[in-house]
Structure formats: C-alpha cells, structure tokens
Design an enzyme around this catalytic site. Structure first.
Site, PDB file in Angstrom:
ATOM      1  N   HIS A 241       1.218   4.484   4.424  1.00  0.00           N
ATOM      2  CA  HIS A 241       0.472   5.201   3.399  1.00  0.00           C
ATOM      3  C   HIS A 241       1.008   6.622   3.243  1.00  0.00           C
ATOM      4  CE1 HIS A 241      -3.258   2.480   4.408  1.00  0.00           C
ATOM      5  NE2 HIS A 241      -2.220   1.806   3.942  1.00  0.00           N
TER       6      HIS A 241
ATOM      7  N   SER B  36       0.801  -1.219   0.000  1.00  0.00           N
ATOM      8  CA  SER B  36       0.000   0.000   0.000  1.00  0.00           C
ATOM      9  C   SER B  36       0.836   1.272   0.000  1.00  0.00           C
ATOM     10  CB  SER B  36      -0.945   0.006   1.206  1.00  0.00           C
ATOM     11  OG  SER B  36      -1.890  -1.028   1.096  1.00  0.00           O
TER      12      SER B  36
END
Length: 322
Positions: free
Chosen positions: A231, A179
């Site tokens: 992230h 991610s």
C-alpha cells in the site's frame, strides 16, 4: 494482503460518493476520454481469478483443514474457510500462478512476479472489494486524463508496491492483489490536487476528504495479513507520478487564442515545473535504489528497525507473525 497466501489488502471504496471533480475544477471545455482501460483491467482480474480456481481444483487436491466450500461448484469450489477465509484458492496455487515471493524473485531470478502478483487475488471477497474500489476511483480518473496516463500510474504503482513489499516481507510470505496499484491512484489524486492547486475551488474540503480516505485505508493496512508495504509503496509511486503526469494548464491558457499575442499566459506555472522535476528525480532514484537493494538480497528491515510496525501493529487481540 500477505502471509501464507492472503492478498495485499483492501482499499475502501475511496472514490464512492465524491467523484473526481472533488475540488471544483474551473477549467473550460476540457476533453473527456471514453474509459475503456479500467473496465478491461477489471474483466482481466476476474478472468485471472477464474483461472486460479480452475487450477486450484479443491475437490481433487483436498485439504487437511476441512471440506471444500461451495462444493456444488465442483472444480471451482473454494478452499476450507480455516485455510482461506476470503473464499479462494490455496497458497500453493497462488504461488504457482505468480504470487510475490522474495526467495523466487531474488534467488530464482523470477522478477516477473513483481508484476504478475498485481493480477492475482487471494479470494472472491478480496477480488470484489478491490474491483469495486478500482471502479469508483479509476473510471473518473480515466475520463479526466486518458488511458495512457492512468494505465501508467496503475502499473508502475503496483510494481513499486511489489518492490517495497519484497524488500520488507521477505521469507515465509507470499503476497497478491491490486491494492498497491489502487493506492497509487489515490496518491495521484492527492498530488494532482496539489499540482493544480490554483485552478480548483473548495480546496480545503477536497484535500481534507482525500487525506481522510487515504489515512483510513492505510490504517486498515496495519491489521494482520494485510500487506501495508505494498500500500505504502504504491501510494508513494502514484503520488510522485501524479506530479509528473497529471499537470493541468493554468486557468486562462485554454482561451489564449482569444487574447492579444502579448497577453497570452504560459501553459504551466513555475511551481508546476519545479514539482515535475523534483518528482521525476525522486522517482528515478527511488526505483534504482530499491531494485538494486532487492536483487542484491538486502533486507529493508536492517536499516529500519521500526518499519515492521507500518505493516502490522500487535495488540492483545492479534499477533503479527501469523
């Protein structure tokens, strides 16, 4: 996602529905690259997950939390849902195969985990969501800019996300997943739009759409077990790399051979050069400071007492220390 073997999180299908030509690029006859890197990364991640499940071997090692899920898969069956609701291996298997682990990185000199964790996934659900997101986002980017630039953004963003995650999550957590790298691609899309602002039409709609998708995915990251530091770190690195790697020649430069010698425009505008220099400096300084802090064993939370809220916001429905 993070916490006891969960993955780094999930990115909503950010590219679905609007493709990379979101801003109405006004250039002419731009080269299109054949995308092979993104499909190769997807195949590699799937292969690594198969190896994870082979190594996990739930029927042999068992679990105190129940029976293996999908036992007909035998060696490739999943850990009990109470242990891993994402349909995947145990946290010990992920740790063995290279999950992000602050203690092992800092005290056992296993810095390779900052890269290896990008290729691991906590479960089948985690893998499918991330690979679909990569398919939607990455293919069009690779077609536009080629495998070298997009590959560099993907890997460096994943690495940057891992570094920030290790600085803030530290003990008692392991983290896996692509991610951070995916958020880097999102960040590069935003900076590419800003860097090449003058050659796009429909600018307002493009930037509003992109900012909404980014905000939505970062908001998902404040849920428990999602590693939002990966992230945020991946997004920041990708955003800066977009300024460095994804500049387009200004409109008219491609047709310079048709213009008089005295009327030929420069390849890039002055603001593009300024953004390139600033982004490169910030990248180098950011990586150096972060890596020095990490390998000296510094805790990122010591200098930012509210930053833990960026990773998880406790509510009456859930706690953040589980």
């Amino acid at each position: 996602m993070a916490s006891n073997g969960d993955g780094k999180g999930r990115v909503a299908a950010a590219g679905g529905g609007y493709g990379y030509g979101y801003g109405g690029y006004e250039g002419s006859e731009e080269r299109k690259w054949w995308p092979w890197l993104v499909p190769t990364v997807i195949v590699a991640c799937i292969a690594v997950f198969v190896v994870e499940m082979y190594e996990n071997n739930c029927p042999k090692h068992g679990s105190q939390l129940g029976d293996c899920v999908a036992g007909f898969l035998r060696r490739f069956s999943f850990q009990p849902l109470r242990e891993n609701p994402l349909l995947g291996p145990s946290s010990s298997t992920l740790e063995k195969m290279g999950a992000l682990d602050w203690n092992k990185i800092v005290h056992q000199h296993q810095g390779w985990r900052l890269i290896s964790c990008i290729w691991l996934h906590a479960g089948l659900i985690h893998l499918v969501v991330n690979m679909l997101s990569l398919l939607f986002i990455g293919i069009r980017l690779e077609q536009q800019f080629g495998f070298v630039r997009i590959g560099a953004i993907y890997l460096l963003s994943g690495f940057g996300g891992s570094v920030l995650s290790a600085l803030f999550l530290r003990n008692n957590y392991i983290s896996v997943g692509a991610s951070g790298a995916l958020f880097g691609l999102l960040g590069s899309m935003l900076s590419e739009l800003l860097m090449n602002w003058t050659i796009y039409s429909n600018k307002a709609a493009a930037i509003i759409t992109l900012l909404f998708i980014i905000a939505l995915n970062l908001a998902i990251g404040i849920l428990p077990h999602a590693d939002n530091f990966a992230h945020i770190g991946g997004f920041a690195i990708g955003f800066l790399l977009g300024f460095v790697l994804l500049a387009r020649p200004q409109f008219g430069w491609m047709e310079r051979h048709e213009l008089p010698q005295t009327s030929q425009p420069p390849k890039y505008k002055a603001y593009q050069y300024v953004l390139w220099v600033v982004a490169l400096v910030l990248l180098l300084v950011g990586f150096v400071i972060s890596l020095v802090m990490l390998f000296k064993g510094k805790n990122g939370n010591d200098g930012c007492h509210w930053c833990h809220y960026l990773n998880c916001v406790p509510t009456s429905k859930w706690k953040c220390n589980t």
